[in-house]
Scaffold this motif. Structure first.
Motif, PDB file in Angstrom:
ATOM      1  N   GLN A   1       2.341 -12.276  -3.630  1.00 54.39           N
ATOM      2  CA  GLN A   1       3.197 -11.425  -2.713  1.00 54.39           C
ATOM      3  C   GLN A   1       4.478 -12.069  -2.613  1.00 54.39           C
ATOM      4  O   GLN A   1       5.697 -11.604  -2.613  1.00 54.39           O
ATOM      5  CB  GLN A   1       2.549 -11.621  -1.513  1.00 54.39           C
TER       6      GLN A   1
ATOM      7  N   ASP B   1      -1.791   0.750 -11.909  1.00 56.76           N
ATOM      8  CA  ASP B   1      -1.848   1.135 -10.500  1.00 56.76           C
ATOM      9  C   ASP B   1      -2.083   0.032  -9.411  1.00 56.76           C
ATOM     10  O   ASP B   1      -1.584  -0.039  -8.441  1.00 56.76           O
ATOM     11  CB  ASP B   1      -2.723   2.240 -10.358  1.00 56.76           C
ATOM     12  N   ASP B   2      -3.061  -1.136  -9.958  1.00 55.43           N
ATOM     13  CA  ASP B   2      -3.407  -2.179  -9.255  1.00 55.43           C
ATOM     14  C   ASP B   2      -2.017  -2.978  -9.055  1.00 55.43           C
ATOM     15  O   ASP B   2      -1.892  -3.357  -7.945  1.00 55.43           O
ATOM     16  CB  ASP B   2      -4.391  -2.872  -9.830  1.00 55.43           C
ATOM     17  N   ASP B   3      -1.178  -3.248  -9.782  1.00 54.98           N
ATOM     18  CA  ASP B   3       0.146  -3.946  -9.576  1.00 54.98           C
ATOM     19  C   ASP B   3       0.862  -3.267  -8.749  1.00 54.98           C
ATOM     20  O   ASP B   3       1.579  -3.803  -7.780  1.00 54.98           O
ATOM     21  CB  ASP B   3       0.675  -4.167 -11.179  1.00 54.98           C
ATOM     22  N   LEU B   4       1.108  -1.745  -8.778  1.00 51.89           N
ATOM     23  CA  LEU B   4       2.019  -1.062  -7.983  1.00 51.89           C
ATOM     24  C   LEU B   4       1.347  -1.275  -6.463  1.00 51.89           C
ATOM     25  O   LEU B   4       1.963  -1.383  -5.551  1.00 51.89           O
ATOM     26  CB  LEU B   4       2.060   0.518  -8.332  1.00 51.89           C
ATOM     27  N   ARG B   5      -0.090  -1.050  -6.245  1.00 51.35           N
ATOM     28  CA  ARG B   5      -0.554  -1.412  -4.948  1.00 51.35           C
ATOM     29  C   ARG B   5      -0.281  -2.660  -4.695  1.00 51.35           C
ATOM     30  O   ARG B   5      -0.041  -2.786  -3.200  1.00 51.35           O
ATOM     31  CB  ARG B   5      -2.327  -1.090  -5.198  1.00 51.35           C
ATOM     32  N   ALA B   6      -0.426  -3.629  -5.464  1.00 56.27           N
ATOM     33  CA  ALA B   6      -0.088  -4.995  -4.795  1.00 56.27           C
ATOM     34  C   ALA B   6       1.368  -5.123  -4.408  1.00 56.27           C
ATOM     35  O   ALA B   6       1.542  -5.838  -3.398  1.00 56.27           O
ATOM     36  CB  ALA B   6      -0.339  -6.030  -5.978  1.00 56.27           C
TER      37      ALA B   6
ATOM     38  N   ARG C   1       3.133  -2.861  -3.132  1.00 54.57           N
ATOM     39  CA  ARG C   1       3.199  -2.007  -1.771  1.00 54.57           C
ATOM     40  C   ARG C   1       2.502  -2.997  -0.596  1.00 54.57           C
ATOM     41  O   ARG C   1       2.910  -2.883   0.567  1.00 54.57           O
ATOM     42  CB  ARG C   1       2.699  -0.777  -2.053  1.00 54.57           C
ATOM     43  N   GLU C   2       1.469  -3.669  -0.904  1.00 57.55           N
ATOM     44  CA  GLU C   2       0.908  -4.589   0.130  1.00 57.55           C
ATOM     45  C   GLU C   2       1.783  -5.494   0.403  1.00 57.55           C
ATOM     46  O   GLU C   2       2.141  -6.061   1.558  1.00 57.55           O
ATOM     47  CB  GLU C   2      -0.422  -5.085  -0.402  1.00 57.55           C
TER      48      GLU C   2
ATOM     49  N   THR D   1       4.398  -4.366   2.720  1.00 58.11           N
ATOM     50  CA  THR D   1       3.895  -4.231   3.931  1.00 58.11           C
ATOM     51  C   THR D   1       3.911  -5.497   4.729  1.00 58.11           C
ATOM     52  O   THR D   1       4.117  -5.609   6.172  1.00 58.11           O
ATOM     53  CB  THR D   1       2.619  -3.568   3.935  1.00 58.11           C
TER      54      THR D   1
ATOM     55  N   GLY E   1       8.616   2.845  -1.268  1.00 57.62           N
ATOM     56  CA  GLY E   1       7.704   1.723  -0.762  1.00 57.62           C
ATOM     57  C   GLY E   1       7.544   1.662   0.686  1.00 57.62           C
ATOM     58  O   GLY E   1       8.636   2.064   1.308  1.00 57.62           O
TER      59      GLY E   1
END
Length: 154
Positions: free
Chosen positions: A76, A109-114, A116-117, A120, A136
Motif C-alpha cells: 500500500q 485484477d488483483d493488482d487493480l483491487r490492491a 483501490r484498497e 481507501t 478509483g
C-alpha cells in the motif's frame, strides 16, 4: 504553532463546509481527515493548516516537502507513494498507477483491487492526493473530492 509540535489540529473550512483535521507526530503528518466536527481538544493553529487553507483558496501547492508517516503495509505504501507523485492539476487512473508502481500489472485484477484498497486506506488525503485518481475510491469524502478537483481544474 511550530510545525514539529505533536497533536491534533483542526480548522473549519467554509469552502469544504467541514473541518480539516490533521494529526502530527515527530514532525510528520500521521493523519488528515475532513470531519464535520473536530476531535475534542484539537488546536486550530498550525503551519500545516495554514498551507491547506491557502491550497483551498486556490494557491497551487504540491506539499512535496511534507513528511507523511505511512503506517500501512509495504504494498500500500508503494501505491500511495506513486499517487503522491501526481502533479497538481493533473489526474490519473488506477491502471496508470499500476504501471508506475513496482511489481504491479495494470492488466491484473488483483493488482487493480490492491490499488483501490490502498486508496481507501489513504491516511493523508490532499497530501497523498487520492482526489486526482479519476476512477478509483479514496479516503476523501466524495463531496470533498469534487471541491478539490474543482480547485485544481480537474
Amino acid at each position: 504553532m511550530s510545525s514539529d509540535v505533536a497533536g491534533i489540529y483542526a480548522r473549519e473550512s467554509p469552502y469544504l463546509d467541514r473541518y480539516v483535521q490533521v494529526g502530527i507526530a515527530q514532525g510528520r503528518v500521521i493523519s488528515l481527515s475532513f470531519p464535520e466536527t473536530p476531535d475534542e481538544g484539537a488546536e486550530s493553529e498550525h503551519d500545516m493548516l495554514d498551507r491547506i487553507e491557502s491550497y483551498l483558496d486556490g494557491v497551487e501547492e504540491s506539499f512535496d516537502d511534507v513528511q507523511v508517516a505511512l503506517t500501512v503495509p509495504t504494498d500500500q505504501r508503494q501505491v500511495l507513494e506513486a499517487v503522491r507523485e501526481i502533479p497538481y492539476g493533473q489526474d490519473s487512473s488506477v491502471a496508470q498507477i499500476a504501471r508506475v508502481t513496482p511489481g504491479l500489472d495494470d492488466e491484473n485484477d488483483d493488482d487493480l483491487r490492491a490499488i483501490r484498497e490502498a486508496l481507501t486506506e489513504n491516511p493523508a488525503p490532499i497530501l497523498i492526493p487520492d482526489h486526482r485518481i479519476r476512477d478509483g475510491p479514496g479516503s476523501t469524502p466524495p463531496a470533498v473530492v469534487d471541491k478539490l478537483r474543482s480547485i485544481e481544474g480537474l
